[in-house]
Motif scaffolding. Structure first.
Motif, PDB file in Angstrom:
ATOM      1  N   VAL A  80       0.846  -1.197   0.000  1.00 53.95           N
ATOM      2  CA  VAL A  80       0.000   0.000   0.000  1.00 53.95           C
ATOM      3  C   VAL A  80       0.880   1.245   0.000  1.00 53.95           C
ATOM      4  O   VAL A  80       1.849   1.343   0.750  1.00 53.95           O
ATOM      5  CB  VAL A  80      -0.935   0.008   1.227  1.00 53.95           C
ATOM      6  N   ARG A  81       0.530   2.225  -0.834  1.00 55.10           N
ATOM      7  CA  ARG A  81       1.276   3.482  -0.936  1.00 55.10           C
ATOM      8  C   ARG A  81       0.524   4.574  -0.171  1.00 55.10           C
ATOM      9  O   ARG A  81      -0.612   4.904  -0.521  1.00 55.10           O
ATOM     10  CB  ARG A  81       1.463   3.882  -2.398  1.00 55.10           C
ATOM     11  N   VAL A  82       1.173   5.125   0.843  1.00 56.16           N
ATOM     12  CA  VAL A  82       0.567   6.178   1.666  1.00 56.16           C
ATOM     13  C   VAL A  82       1.283   7.491   1.370  1.00 56.16           C
ATOM     14  O   VAL A  82       2.495   7.600   1.584  1.00 56.16           O
ATOM     15  CB  VAL A  82       0.657   5.857   3.164  1.00 56.16           C
ATOM     16  N   ALA A  83       0.563   8.478   0.892  1.00 56.74           N
ATOM     17  CA  ALA A  83       1.119   9.809   0.645  1.00 56.74           C
ATOM     18  C   ALA A  83       0.916  10.667   1.881  1.00 56.74           C
ATOM     19  O   ALA A  83      -0.194  10.766   2.393  1.00 56.74           O
ATOM     20  CB  ALA A  83       0.445  10.447  -0.569  1.00 56.74           C
ATOM     21  N   VAL A  84       1.999  11.278   2.367  1.00 56.63           N
ATOM     22  CA  VAL A  84       1.943  12.138   3.542  1.00 56.63           C
ATOM     23  C   VAL A  84       2.226  13.569   3.092  1.00 56.63           C
ATOM     24  O   VAL A  84       3.331  13.887   2.653  1.00 56.63           O
ATOM     25  CB  VAL A  84       2.963  11.703   4.610  1.00 56.63           C
ATOM     26  N   GLN A 168      -1.081  11.405  -9.119  1.00 57.17           N
ATOM     27  CA  GLN A 168      -0.175  11.020 -10.205  1.00 57.17           C
ATOM     28  C   GLN A 168       0.745   9.868  -9.798  1.00 57.17           C
ATOM     29  O   GLN A 168       1.084   9.006 -10.622  1.00 57.17           O
ATOM     30  CB  GLN A 168       0.672  12.213 -10.635  1.00 57.17           C
ATOM     31  N   LEU A 169       1.131   9.846  -8.524  1.00 55.69           N
ATOM     32  CA  LEU A 169       2.033   8.802  -8.032  1.00 55.69           C
ATOM     33  C   LEU A 169       1.284   7.559  -7.571  1.00 55.69           C
ATOM     34  O   LEU A 169       1.859   6.669  -6.960  1.00 55.69           O
ATOM     35  CB  LEU A 169       2.880   9.357  -6.892  1.00 55.69           C
ATOM     36  N   ARG A 170      -0.020   7.513  -7.845  1.00 57.69           N
ATOM     37  CA  ARG A 170      -0.866   6.342  -7.586  1.00 57.69           C
ATOM     38  C   ARG A 170      -0.891   5.957  -6.104  1.00 57.69           C
ATOM     39  O   ARG A 170      -0.734   4.793  -5.738  1.00 57.69           O
ATOM     40  CB  ARG A 170      -0.417   5.159  -8.437  1.00 57.69           C
ATOM     41  N   ALA A 171      -1.088   6.942  -5.264  1.00 58.07           N
ATOM     42  CA  ALA A 171      -1.228   6.679  -3.827  1.00 58.07           C
ATOM     43  C   ALA A 171      -2.531   5.936  -3.568  1.00 58.07           C
ATOM     44  O   ALA A 171      -3.522   6.091  -4.292  1.00 58.07           O
ATOM     45  CB  ALA A 171      -1.199   7.985  -3.048  1.00 58.07           C
ATOM     46  N   ASP A 172      -2.542   5.117  -2.539  1.00 62.04           N
ATOM     47  CA  ASP A 172      -3.754   4.415  -2.101  1.00 62.04           C
ATOM     48  C   ASP A 172      -4.421   5.134  -0.939  1.00 62.04           C
ATOM     49  O   ASP A 172      -5.633   5.040  -0.758  1.00 62.04           O
ATOM     50  CB  ASP A 172      -3.402   2.988  -1.673  1.00 62.04           C
ATOM     51  N   VAL A 173      -3.616   5.835  -0.134  1.00 54.90           N
ATOM     52  CA  VAL A 173      -4.102   6.591   1.015  1.00 54.90           C
ATOM     53  C   VAL A 173      -3.352   7.915   1.033  1.00 54.90           C
ATOM     54  O   VAL A 173      -2.153   7.963   0.746  1.00 54.90           O
ATOM     55  CB  VAL A 173      -3.848   5.842   2.343  1.00 54.90           C
TER      56      VAL A 173
END
Length: 400
Positions: A80-84, A168-173
């Motif tokens: 999972v990709r989480v963007a902060v 754009q970076l396909r974050a999931d959260v």
């Protein structure tokens, strides 16, 4: 003839005037944002508040209360990709060194001069480290760090641009531990992210002497999972905003988290850190149930929380263990819903009890039955004897 000319202001002076002209909105949930234009802050001294390298003994209360390690039996956020979206990250920290994806929207580099971004990121996905009791909620998640501010103030255009970049970076959260005012660009960025199936978690905001209890954005937008702040006993913290439509609570008082440089901060407070715990839970759910869309993930987290305890508490304290393990009823379209309350207990007199055995009636019945059998036998015997007596004229039989 030479005429007089008016001196033209230098570019540096124009920059200072422009900076002074931009109105700044003080954030109560974390770094603030200003409106309407993005301004790249000039290089400045980087001096976050001091932390400590020595943690108190035992696990922080938030980790114990949420029982995070039990949730890891089913999910630790892998894949999972989480963007902060925050103030940067101390990548030298031993529990945060593995985070390589970094986007700087300020022109000041990835370094965290506030400490806020480092703390939030650590709570979400800080890795296990030998001898350290602290760890993140989803240590196997991948972090995308988007620096929107280099100080305790930011700009709404940077915030909106960071959300768009996360898409754009396909974050999931996407975790947004920031409170801002309503803004068309910000709302459009949030709607775009939701349309791209991204779970958005945002802080509900804090009430302080300088900040009124007014709705916080993006936490107040439809479809956003707004996180309020809770105390160790599960109640809403006095500093947690009640004007924002809170979805759930997360630990937000007495929080321990990573801090620059390579240190820790004790006794942090605010819905910023509550949002980080909720974002970590969202990462666990997305890893555990990859077929659920962002709305279903949001509904599952709400449905499995500990229950509302008053104004500004939403569905209550987030529960990572139930979020990844509970079996929920589903609507016809496949969306999980809140389970109905259990039926009321059956009253004690609803089912008739077996009566005690009546020995008098039983004995009387047996006596009547025995008498009937005797009479039947006697009648049968008479039926045989009487015809024989008539045939002999009722004379006694001859001796043998």
């Amino acid at each position: 003839m030479a005429g007089s000319s008016t001196p033209r202001p230098s570019s540096a002076m124009l920059g200072r005037v422009l900076l002074a002209a931009v109105s700044v909105l003080v954030l109560t949930a974390g770094p603030a944002v200003a409106s309407p234009a993005a301004v790249t802050p000039a290089a400045e001294e980087c001096d976050p508040e001091p932390g400590t390298v020595k943690l108190p003994g035992g696990e922080p209360w938030a980790q114990q209360r949420l029982d995070i390690k039990t949730a890891w039996r089913l999910s630790a956020g892998a894949g999972v990709r989480v963007a902060v979206v925050d103030s940067g990250l101390d990548t030298r920290h031993p529990q945060l060194r593995q985070f390589a994806t970094f986007v700087d929207l300020t022109g000041t580099g990835h370094i965290d001069c506030v400490g806020h971004g480092t703390a939030v990121t650590g709570i979400i996905a800080g890795r296990l480290y030998p001898g350290v009791a602290f760890h993140g909620v989803a240590p196997q998640a991948t972090v995308i760090e988007l620096k929107q501010s280099n100080q305790a103030q930011g700009h709404v255009a940077n915030l909106a641009a960071a959300i768009d970049k996360a898409v754009q970076l396909r974050a999931d959260v996407i975790n947004i531990s920031i409170k801002a005012a309503d803004n068309p660009a910000l709302k459009a960025a949030v709607q775009n992210a939701l349309a791209h199936d991204i779970v958005i978690v945002a802080a509900a905001g804090n009430i302080t002497e300088k900040n009124e209890n007014v709705p916080a954005y993006p936490g107040s937008y439809e479809g956003v999972l707004a996180a309020g702040s809770a105390t160790p006993d599960g109640r809403r913290a006095d500093s947690s905003n009640t004007a924002t439509p809170v979805s759930v609570l997360g630990p937000g008082v007495g929080i321990v988290a990573p801090w620059p440089p390579s240190a820790y901060k004790l006794d942090l407070e605010g819905s910023s850190f509550a949002a980080a715990y909720v974002s970590g839970t969202a990462a666990l759910v997305r890893a555990r149930f990859p077929h659920l869309d962002q709305e279903q993930v949001r509904r599952r987290i709400i449905a499995t929380s500990d229950g509302s305890i008053g104004e500004g508490t939403g569905a209550g304290m987030v529960n990572p263990v139930l979020a990844v393990s509970a079996v929920l009823p589903f609507e016809p379209d496949g969306r999980p819903v809140v389970a109905p309350p259990p039926a009321a207990a059956i009253s004690a007199d609803a089912i008739a009890k077996v009566p005690p055995e009546d020995f008098v009636t039983r004995n009387l019945s047996l006596a009547v039955m025995a008498g009937a059998l005797i009479l039947t036998a006697l009648a049968g015997a008479l039926a045989l004897v009487l015809p024989l007596g008539r045939s002999r004229g009722w004379r006694p039989g001859e001796p043998a």
